[in-house]
Scaffold this motif. Structure first.
Motif, PDB file in Angstrom:
ATOM      1  N   VAL A  27      30.225  -2.802 -36.588  1.00  0.00           N
ATOM      2  CA  VAL A  27      31.446  -2.549 -35.814  1.00  0.00           C
ATOM      3  C   VAL A  27      31.922  -3.822 -35.128  1.00  0.00           C
ATOM      4  O   VAL A  27      33.114  -4.154 -35.149  1.00  0.00           O
ATOM      5  CB  VAL A  27      31.216  -1.420 -34.791  1.00  0.00           C
ATOM      6  N   ALA A  28      30.985  -4.548 -34.516  1.00  0.00           N
ATOM      7  CA  ALA A  28      31.355  -5.784 -33.819  1.00  0.00           C
ATOM      8  C   ALA A  28      31.911  -6.815 -34.791  1.00  0.00           C
ATOM      9  O   ALA A  28      32.824  -7.584 -34.443  1.00  0.00           O
ATOM     10  CB  ALA A  28      30.138  -6.348 -33.088  1.00  0.00           C
ATOM     11  N   GLY A  29      31.379  -6.822 -36.010  1.00  0.00           N
ATOM     12  CA  GLY A  29      31.880  -7.771 -36.998  1.00  0.00           C
ATOM     13  C   GLY A  29      33.289  -7.454 -37.439  1.00  0.00           C
ATOM     14  O   GLY A  29      34.114  -8.352 -37.621  1.00  0.00           O
ATOM     15  N   ALA A  30      33.590  -6.155 -37.613  1.00  0.00           N
ATOM     16  CA  ALA A  30      34.924  -5.753 -38.064  1.00  0.00           C
ATOM     17  C   ALA A  30      35.938  -5.745 -36.924  1.00  0.00           C
ATOM     18  O   ALA A  30      37.094  -6.124 -37.102  1.00  0.00           O
ATOM     19  CB  ALA A  30      34.849  -4.359 -38.702  1.00  0.00           C
ATOM     20  N   PHE A  31      35.497  -5.296 -35.752  1.00  0.00           N
ATOM     21  CA  PHE A  31      36.393  -5.163 -34.587  1.00  0.00           C
ATOM     22  C   PHE A  31      35.711  -5.767 -33.360  1.00  0.00           C
ATOM     23  O   PHE A  31      35.136  -5.032 -32.537  1.00  0.00           O
ATOM     24  CB  PHE A  31      36.725  -3.692 -34.320  1.00  0.00           C
ATOM     25  N   PRO A  32      35.742  -7.081 -33.192  1.00  0.00           N
ATOM     26  CA  PRO A  32      35.039  -7.711 -32.060  1.00  0.00           C
ATOM     27  C   PRO A  32      35.568  -7.277 -30.693  1.00  0.00           C
ATOM     28  O   PRO A  32      34.878  -7.446 -29.686  1.00  0.00           O
ATOM     29  CB  PRO A  32      35.273  -9.211 -32.287  1.00  0.00           C
ATOM     30  N   PHE A  33      36.770  -6.697 -30.663  1.00  0.00           N
ATOM     31  CA  PHE A  33      37.332  -6.256 -29.386  1.00  0.00           C
ATOM     32  C   PHE A  33      36.790  -4.897 -28.951  1.00  0.00           C
ATOM     33  O   PHE A  33      36.983  -4.495 -27.800  1.00  0.00           O
ATOM     34  CB  PHE A  33      38.869  -6.176 -29.480  1.00  0.00           C
ATOM     35  N   VAL A  34      36.101  -4.177 -29.829  1.00  0.00           N
ATOM     36  CA  VAL A  34      35.648  -2.819 -29.501  1.00  0.00           C
ATOM     37  C   VAL A  34      34.454  -2.785 -28.552  1.00  0.00           C
ATOM     38  O   VAL A  34      34.486  -2.068 -27.553  1.00  0.00           O
ATOM     39  CB  VAL A  34      35.357  -2.022 -30.790  1.00  0.00           C
ATOM     40  N   PRO A  35      33.336  -3.528 -28.818  1.00  0.00           N
ATOM     41  CA  PRO A  35      32.165  -3.399 -27.937  1.00  0.00           C
ATOM     42  C   PRO A  35      32.446  -3.646 -26.453  1.00  0.00           C
ATOM     43  O   PRO A  35      31.964  -2.873 -25.612  1.00  0.00           O
ATOM     44  CB  PRO A  35      31.184  -4.421 -28.513  1.00  0.00           C
ATOM     45  N   PRO A  36      33.228  -4.697 -26.071  1.00  0.00           N
ATOM     46  CA  PRO A  36      33.493  -4.864 -24.636  1.00  0.00           C
ATOM     47  C   PRO A  36      34.264  -3.677 -24.033  1.00  0.00           C
ATOM     48  O   PRO A  36      33.984  -3.259 -22.900  1.00  0.00           O
ATOM     49  CB  PRO A  36      34.334  -6.144 -24.572  1.00  0.00           C
ATOM     50  N   LEU A  37      35.233  -3.142 -24.786  1.00  0.00           N
ATOM     51  CA  LEU A  37      35.997  -2.002 -24.283  1.00  0.00           C
ATOM     52  C   LEU A  37      35.120  -0.755 -24.174  1.00  0.00           C
ATOM     53  O   LEU A  37      35.229   0.020 -23.214  1.00  0.00           O
ATOM     54  CB  LEU A  37      37.180  -1.721 -25.210  1.00  0.00           C
ATOM     55  N   LEU A  38      34.252  -0.589 -25.147  1.00  0.00           N
ATOM     56  CA  LEU A  38      33.353   0.562 -25.122  1.00  0.00           C
ATOM     57  C   LEU A  38      32.388   0.467 -23.944  1.00  0.00           C
ATOM     58  O   LEU A  38      32.136   1.464 -23.250  1.00  0.00           O
ATOM     59  CB  LEU A  38      32.584   0.651 -26.439  1.00  0.00           C
ATOM     60  N   ASP A  39      31.859  -0.721 -23.682  1.00  0.00           N
ATOM     61  CA  ASP A  39      30.958  -0.890 -22.544  1.00  0.00           C
ATOM     62  C   ASP A  39      31.680  -0.629 -21.221  1.00  0.00           C
ATOM     63  O   ASP A  39      31.118  -0.034 -20.299  1.00  0.00           O
ATOM     64  CB  ASP A  39      30.372  -2.306 -22.551  1.00  0.00           C
ATOM     65  N   PHE A  40      32.923  -1.085 -21.135  1.00  0.00           N
ATOM     66  CA  PHE A  40      33.743  -0.850 -19.942  1.00  0.00           C
ATOM     67  C   PHE A  40      33.930   0.653 -19.732  1.00  0.00           C
ATOM     68  O   PHE A  40      33.813   1.173 -18.609  1.00  0.00           O
ATOM     69  CB  PHE A  40      35.087  -1.565 -20.126  1.00  0.00           C
ATOM     70  N   PHE A  41      34.209   1.371 -20.813  1.00  0.00           N
ATOM     71  CA  PHE A  41      34.394   2.820 -20.757  1.00  0.00           C
ATOM     72  C   PHE A  41      33.107   3.534 -20.334  1.00  0.00           C
ATOM     73  O   PHE A  41      33.120   4.429 -19.480  1.00  0.00           O
ATOM     74  CB  PHE A  41      34.836   3.309 -22.143  1.00  0.00           C
ATOM     75  N   LEU A  42      31.971   3.126 -20.900  1.00  0.00           N
ATOM     76  CA  LEU A  42      30.697   3.760 -20.562  1.00  0.00           C
ATOM     77  C   LEU A  42      30.309   3.502 -19.107  1.00  0.00           C
ATOM     78  O   LEU A  42      29.746   4.371 -18.444  1.00  0.00           O
ATOM     79  CB  LEU A  42      29.601   3.263 -21.498  1.00  0.00           C
ATOM     80  N   GLN A  43      30.631   2.309 -18.609  1.00  0.00           N
ATOM     81  CA  GLN A  43      30.360   2.029 -17.202  1.00  0.00           C
ATOM     82  C   GLN A  43      31.205   2.931 -16.301  1.00  0.00           C
ATOM     83  O   GLN A  43      30.734   3.406 -15.260  1.00  0.00           O
ATOM     84  CB  GLN A  43      30.644   0.556 -16.885  1.00  0.00           C
ATOM     85  N   TYR A  44      32.435   3.173 -16.706  1.00  0.00           N
ATOM     86  CA  TYR A  44      33.295   4.085 -15.952  1.00  0.00           C
ATOM     87  C   TYR A  44      32.701   5.492 -15.939  1.00  0.00           C
ATOM     88  O   TYR A  44      32.647   6.148 -14.892  1.00  0.00           O
ATOM     89  CB  TYR A  44      34.696   4.102 -16.574  1.00  0.00           C
ATOM     90  N   LEU A  45      32.247   5.968 -17.101  1.00  0.00           N
ATOM     91  CA  LEU A  45      31.667   7.305 -17.176  1.00  0.00           C
ATOM     92  C   LEU A  45      30.427   7.417 -16.295  1.00  0.00           C
ATOM     93  O   LEU A  45      30.187   8.447 -15.667  1.00  0.00           O
ATOM     94  CB  LEU A  45      31.307   7.646 -18.627  1.00  0.00           C
ATOM     95  N   ALA A  46      29.622   6.358 -16.275  1.00  0.00           N
ATOM     96  CA  ALA A  46      28.387   6.388 -15.496  1.00  0.00           C
ATOM     97  C   ALA A  46      28.663   6.286 -13.998  1.00  0.00           C
ATOM     98  O   ALA A  46      28.080   7.030 -13.201  1.00  0.00           O
ATOM     99  CB  ALA A  46      27.466   5.252 -15.939  1.00  0.00           C
ATOM    100  N   ALA A  47      29.568   5.383 -13.617  1.00  0.00           N
ATOM    101  CA  ALA A  47      29.797   5.124 -12.194  1.00  0.00           C
ATOM    102  C   ALA A  47      30.758   6.114 -11.548  1.00  0.00           C
ATOM    103  O   ALA A  47      30.515   6.593 -10.436  1.00  0.00           O
ATOM    104  CB  ALA A  47      30.329   3.698 -12.017  1.00  0.00           C
ATOM    105  N   GLU A  48      31.844   6.450 -12.241  1.00  0.00           N
ATOM    106  CA  GLU A  48      32.881   7.296 -11.647  1.00  0.00           C
ATOM    107  C   GLU A  48      32.649   8.780 -11.926  1.00  0.00           C
ATOM    108  O   GLU A  48      32.801   9.613 -11.041  1.00  0.00           O
ATOM    109  CB  GLU A  48      34.256   6.881 -12.180  1.00  0.00           C
ATOM    110  N   ARG A  49      32.279   9.112 -13.152  1.00  0.00           N
ATOM    111  CA  ARG A  49      32.079  10.523 -13.501  1.00  0.00           C
ATOM    112  C   ARG A  49      30.615  10.943 -13.433  1.00  0.00           C
ATOM    113  O   ARG A  49      30.296  12.110 -13.576  1.00  0.00           O
ATOM    114  CB  ARG A  49      32.656  10.794 -14.889  1.00  0.00           C
ATOM    115  N   ARG A  50      29.724   9.954 -13.248  1.00  0.00           N
ATOM    116  CA  ARG A  50      28.300  10.195 -13.032  1.00  0.00           C
ATOM    117  C   ARG A  50      27.698  11.050 -14.150  1.00  0.00           C
ATOM    118  O   ARG A  50      26.936  11.987 -13.900  1.00  0.00           O
ATOM    119  CB  ARG A  50      28.080  10.851 -11.666  1.00  0.00           C
TER     120      ARG A  50
END
Length: 330
Positions: A27-50
């Motif tokens: 995925v990172a090879g095909a879409f290098p912009f995806v992993p940072p956005l996905l990590d940002f989203f997961l941090q939001y789910l963990a911190a804001e939505r717990r």
């Protein structure tokens, strides 16, 4: 697309895949912009939505499944997230269907994608939501599998040899059926959570705490395990966890699953059984014997009573079966 507006996730971001993971690399090879956005989203789910770690892992798996498909079957260049349209999502769903993925699993995957796209839209990292116009039929809810009372009696019969491991397994099975806890809650239960008056303080999803009662039978098996089994497992070691292994470490979900499966086979229970079947049985048997739906919701730790209402359907199905069997014109 503009840069991230929040802090860049570190290497310990919730659910972050290791660079050596083949799927991550693809995925990172095909879409290098995806992993940072996905990590940002997961941090939001963990911190804001717990959300719980297991839920975060499920979101991540579903999202990587989609982007992995897209890397192989995009049908055209995708250089940014705004290049993804509804047709890509429909093609992904069709491929999942061809692969035998259930409607429920497909709905769950699209729910993860919708949450991801809506989050990025709100963060102004996406101009349009490709999932907004996607029409998904709602899958019917499968009725949960439930043990009969005879099967529960077999499962909870006292061990023939009261070894420390047998006492521990017996106590775990009793407590799971007595409280309806999730297996993840059971294996993480600290000793301090047990109240001798017959209550447990359970830390559930989203780190929400609830008080769950348990009966005399479970209390007795717990008392025997705590006084006779647990000290012999720990020897001179110390642990905050209630249920420990022979090495004195905390139990795992997988190990308990194996214990339950082996016990069911030993008892002659032929059908598939899982820890969640005991949770379903707990709720169903309570309602069958007249318990209030709201009380069962609180004990299960459901945020929405609609989730608990499926057990009333189980009871209705049982009543229909009884009617068909015994009514002269059933």
């Amino acid at each position: 697309m503009s840069g991230l507006r929040g802090p860049r996730p570190d290497n310990q971001a919730p659910g972050k895949r290791r660079p050596r993971d083949p799927l991550f690399a693809a995925v990172a090879g095909a879409f290098p912009f995806v992993p940072p956005l996905l990590d940002f989203f997961l941090q939001y789910l963990a911190a804001e939505r717990r959300l719980a770690v297991n839920t975060l892992a499920a979101y991540q798996a579903d999202l990587f499944s989609f982007f992995s498909f897209l890397a192989r079957h995009s049908g055209g260049p995708i250089t940014q997230l705004d290049d993804i349209g509804p047709d890509h999502l429909r093609a992904y769903l069709a491929a999942c269907h061809r692969d035998g993925i259930s409607a429920r699993s497909n709905a769950r995957r699209i729910s993860a994608l919708r949450a991801f796209f809506r989050f990025l839209l709100g963060e102004q990292l996406l101009k349009r939501d490709p999932s907004a116009l996607l029409d998904l039929p709602k899958p019917g809810r499968a009725l949960p599998k439930v043990l009969s009372m005879a099967e529960v009696d077999l499962l909870l019969a006292p061990p023939a040899q009261p070894t420390p491991l047998a006492l521990r397994n017996h106590a775990m099975l009793h407590l799971l059926y007595a409280t309806g806890m999730r297996v993840s809650e059971l294996v993480k239960l600290p000793v301090a959570a047990v109240n001798r008056a017959g209550h447990l303080r359970v830390l559930g999803k989203g780190t929400k705490e609830r008080l769950v009662p348990f009966g005399e039978a479970a209390r007795q098996t717990m008392a025997v395990y705590i006084t006779q089994g647990r000290p012999r497992l720990l020897k001179r070691r110390r642990s905050d966890f209630l249920f420990v292994t022979s090495r004195g470490t905390a139990m795992t979900r997988l190990r308990f699953w194996q214990i339950l499966r082996d016990r069911a086979l030993f008892c002659g229970i032929k059908r598939a059984i899982s820890p969640h079947v005991l949770r379903h049985s707990f709720a169903t048997h309570l309602l069958e014997h007249g318990a209030d739906l709201r009380a069962v919701q609180v004990m299960l730790g459901h945020a929405d009573i609609a989730t608990t209402q499926i057990y009333t359907h189980v009871d209705t199905a049982r009543l229909k079966a009884v009617h068909r069997k015994f009514h002269p014109r059933g």
